[in-house]
Scaffold this motif. Structure first.
Motif, mmCIF file in Angstrom:
data_model
loop_
_atom_site.group_PDB
_atom_site.id
_atom_site.type_symbol
_atom_site.label_atom_id
_atom_site.label_comp_id
_atom_site.label_asym_id
_atom_site.label_seq_id
_atom_site.Cartn_x
_atom_site.Cartn_y
_atom_site.Cartn_z
ATOM 1 N N VAL A 182 0.852 -1.174 0.000
ATOM 2 C CA VAL A 182 0.000 0.000 0.000
ATOM 3 C C VAL A 182 0.895 1.233 0.000
ATOM 4 O O VAL A 182 1.539 1.523 1.003
ATOM 5 N N PRO A 183 0.970 1.927 -1.123
ATOM 6 C CA PRO A 183 1.794 3.137 -1.155
ATOM 7 C C PRO A 183 1.081 4.259 -0.400
ATOM 8 O O PRO A 183 -0.032 4.655 -0.757
ATOM 9 N N ALA A 184 1.704 4.736 0.658
ATOM 10 C CA ALA A 184 1.107 5.799 1.467
ATOM 11 C C ALA A 184 2.182 6.509 2.269
ATOM 12 O O ALA A 184 3.184 5.921 2.641
ATOM 13 N N ARG A 185 1.940 7.770 2.528
ATOM 14 C CA ARG A 185 2.858 8.520 3.385
ATOM 15 C C ARG A 185 2.507 8.326 4.852
ATOM 16 O O ARG A 185 3.373 8.285 5.700
ATOM 17 N N ASP A 186 1.225 8.208 5.155
ATOM 18 C CA ASP A 186 0.749 8.037 6.533
ATOM 19 C C ASP A 186 -0.143 6.820 6.606
ATOM 20 O O ASP A 186 -0.893 6.528 5.686
ATOM 21 N N VAL A 187 -0.050 6.138 7.718
ATOM 22 C CA VAL A 187 -0.906 4.977 7.948
ATOM 23 C C VAL A 187 -1.730 5.250 9.179
ATOM 24 O O VAL A 187 -1.273 5.738 10.160
#
Length: 63
Positions: A58-63
């Motif tokens: 999952v490409p994401a900056r924040d989880v």
């Protein structure tokens, strides 16, 4: 009875040429109001013979 509230739920479905149709009905059987929520999610194929072999990225900056 769910979480102290009496309710009656019905879920039905039909498969036709246009796809799957699902109908959900919920009726509060208590004299007082009751909270209710309904959610669904699609079936997602993992693309592998066993889900144990699948890797989710999952490409994401924040989880």
């Amino acid at each position: 009875m769910v979480h102290g509230f009496a309710e009656q739920d019905r879920i039905g479905g039909a498969l036709g040429q246009g796809g799957l149709e699902v109908a959900v009905t919920a009726r509060n059987l208590d004299a007082s109001s009751a909270p209710y929520g309904f959610g669904r999610h699609p079936h997602i194929a993992a693309g592998t013979a066993l889900v144990d072999e699948a890797v989710l990225t999952v490409p994401a900056r924040d989880v």
